[in-house]
Design an enzyme around this catalytic site. Structure first.
Site, PDB file in Angstrom:
ATOM      1  N   GLU A 193       0.819  -1.217   0.000  1.00 15.65           N
ATOM      2  CA  GLU A 193       0.000   0.000   0.000  1.00 15.65           C
ATOM      3  C   GLU A 193       0.852   1.266   0.000  1.00 15.65           C
ATOM      4  OE1 GLU A 193      -2.924  -0.222  -0.822  1.00 15.65           O
ATOM      5  OE2 GLU A 193      -3.105  -2.370  -0.504  1.00 15.65           O
ATOM      6  N   GLY A 194       1.985   1.211  -0.668  1.00 11.43           N
ATOM      7  CA  GLY A 194       2.903   2.350  -0.704  1.00 11.43           C
ATOM      8  C   GLY A 194       3.930   2.200   0.395  1.00 11.43           C
TER       9      GLY A 194
END
Length: 565
Positions: free
Chosen positions: A422-423
């Site tokens: 998610e980053g």
């Protein structure tokens, strides 16, 4: 020791540390009364401890597997997922128009915390589905909402997020998956995606993929990307899973941890999909999904940290080496510091969720700005704390922590992915010093003003703690002003330590509030955090201010260890 959901601590944070009472006082969330919130947290705690936690070990020892093109879940996961779905937990904060409860995101994130601590591999499924629900609520057509949202909310169907490709990870704009317009208004999607969490399963009757792809007339980079909903089975006229779509699971990744969560390589071969939002506007829709997931991942880190620490404390009470090792000063240091950091990370995450709720309840821009500013901090700090505490858990166990039978190592292996997906946390930090400071630092300064005001108010009761928090916040304000005067490459070089400094100051701020409201153990933990964790902010800010030049001066050869004369 079995996992026990930290219901009491979560309730304390919601009631006394973050602005959840303001959320519950709003018209939109009027149903989130103290009694309702308490009942929800209590029931979620029972589900986590009694139903999900017993599945954690089986998911690790018997991973999801691919058989004849179909994913078979770990033992007990299908039953565990049904308990989540039938309890309405997937739709806790979803729109009531499509079967959700419409309750605050703060309660949803508290539940995510508990479920993650119980069984991270299984909790990933509802987390991704909730993110897809969020994206569809904001961007989908009415027809798509009517078809998909009730089924996703009920848990009949599940949702995934398809961004990453072999050549396009953090650089999403480099993707090669393509979309072609069909005559009937649908699209044909062709390409391969990797690292797709719960990309297939036998726990739901359909899997709905949110897939980023580029149309023939899509511009290069992220501006030309569109988002499509591509179901495993194409719904028939009655909304039931119909014919199989032209997609398949190529393989499952063999991973360091979260073995019970199938991480799929997906192939789309002219698969039928439908546009979410507008053509070439896919990143806006995907970011809605990602921002929801980023906060959720931060709470995953907190949840696993909680479970790892509970086990470490139980072991330290039982392990006798010249007395129970929990009495040894260094073991006490590890356990107390871990508990203080968990409290800080949990409070930051729930404060972020409360800001999301207040923006939805009031429409006021400053709540949205606060939620946006806190999201990368909550994600990065929560997951870093998860890794630190899980590592501490192994250390407290000593040699037995390195032996798989205790389960301590599983927490470390499982949580290690959270600072990556998610980053990555580096990207979270770059987002913080880039886009989140693009307002000239207004959101940051508004938050620091609150920290300073609270510290002043606490000086009469706890002057030692209050003075340390006030000085740290003032120093952070000065560092933020300094950062605003630098160009982006210089900011990026110090982005991670700057984010960590902000997290430590916020953690001290929330601990000070807890000491004011609770005293006793809350005051003791606040002293641990302010005395042992907060001081690290000074080193963080020194590194943040160091800039880029010294890093660039180190050659690639030197990084390899080839040091010349």
């Amino acid at each position: 020791m079995s996992y026990v959901a930290p219901v009491e601590q979560i309730q304390f944070i919601l009631n006394h540390v973050v602005p959840f009472p303001e959320v519950a006082a709003s018209d939109r969330f009027a149903e989130a009364t103290p009694e309702t919130a308490s009942a929800i947290l209590t029931e979620a705690g029972k589900l986590a401890g009694n139903v999900l936690a017993p599945l954690n070990r089986s998911g690790d020892e018997t991973p999801a597997r691919l058989e004849n093109g179909k994913v078979r879940s770990s033992p007990g996961f299908a039953q565990g997922f049904r308990a989540i779905a039938e309890g309405g937990w997937i739709g806790l904060s979803a729109d009531p128009e499509h079967g959700g409860m419409g309750l605050p995101q703060a309660l949803n994130m508290a539940v995510a915390d508990m479920m993650s601590g119980a069984c991270l591999s299984l909790q990933l499924n509802p987390l991704l589905t909730q993110g897809q629900i969020e994206a569809l609520e904001h961007h989908a057509s009415d027809e798509m909402k009517a078809l998909y949202l009730p089924r996703l909310t009920s848990g009949e169907w599940s949702g995934t997020m398809n961004l990453t490709e072999p050549g396009a990870g953090s650089d999403v704009g480099a993707l090669t998956t393509r979309a072609e317009r069909n005559d009937d208004g649908s699209y044909a999607i062709t390409g391969q995606k990797i690292y797709i969490t719960w990309g297939d399963s036998d726990v739901t009757e359909n899997v709905c993929h949110a897939v980023l792809a580029r149309l023939p007339d899509g511009a290069k980079g992220t501006r030309g990307i569109s988002l499509f909903l591509v179901p495993k089975f194409i719904p028939d006229g009655d909304g039931r899973p119909g014919v199989a779509n032209s997609l398949k699971v190529v393989s499952l990744e063999e991973k360091m941890g979260i073995h019970g969560s199938p991480t799929c390589v997906m192939s789309y071969e002219g698969a039928t999909g439908w546009l979410i939002g507008r053509e070439h506007g896919g990143m806006a829709a995907m970011f809605t999904m990602m921002n929801c997931a980023r906060l959720g991942v931060g709470m995953q880190g907190v949840g696993v940290a909680e479970a790892a620490l509970q086990q470490a404390v139980a072991y330290a009470q039982e392990r006798d080496q010249m007395g129970p090792i929990i009495r040894h000063p260094d073991v006490r240091r590890m356990l107390a510091t871990a508990r203080a950091e968990i409290f800080a990370a949990r409070a930051i995450g729930l404060a972020c969720a409360a800001a999301i709720d207040l923006e939805r309840a009031t429409g006021q821009a400053h709540h949205a700005a606060r939620a946006a500013f806190l999201t990368p901090i909550a994600k990065a700090y929560g997951t870093d704390v998860g890794c630190r505490v899980a590592d501490t858990g192994v250390q407290v166990h000593g040699g037995m922590g390195y032996v798989e039978e205790t389960g301590a190592a599983q927490y470390l292996r499982d949580v290690r992915i959270t600072p990556i997906y998610e980053g990555t946390n580096g990207i979270q930090a770059m987002d913080l010093v880039g886009r989140k400071l693009a307002d000239g630092g207004e959101a940051a300064m508004r938050l620091l003003d609150e920290v300073l005001d609270d510290a002043k108010a606490a000086q009469a009761d706890h002057p030692d703690l209050a003075n340390e928090v006030w000085q740290a916040a003032e120093t952070l304000r000065e560092a933020t002003q300094d950062l605003l005067e630098r160009d982006l490459p210089q900011r990026f070089a110090g982005a991670v330590p700057y984010l960590m400094a902000f997290a430590r100051v916020l953690g001290a701020h929330f601990h000070l509030r807890a000491a004011q409201k609770g005293g006793g153990s809350h005051l003791a933990l606040a002293r641990v955090f302010v005395g042992r964790v907060l001081p690290r902010y000074a080193a963080d800010l020194a590194e943040a201010r160091a800039g880029l030049d010294d890093l660039v001066a180190v050659s690639d050869d030197a990084l390899f260890g080839r040091i010349g004369a």
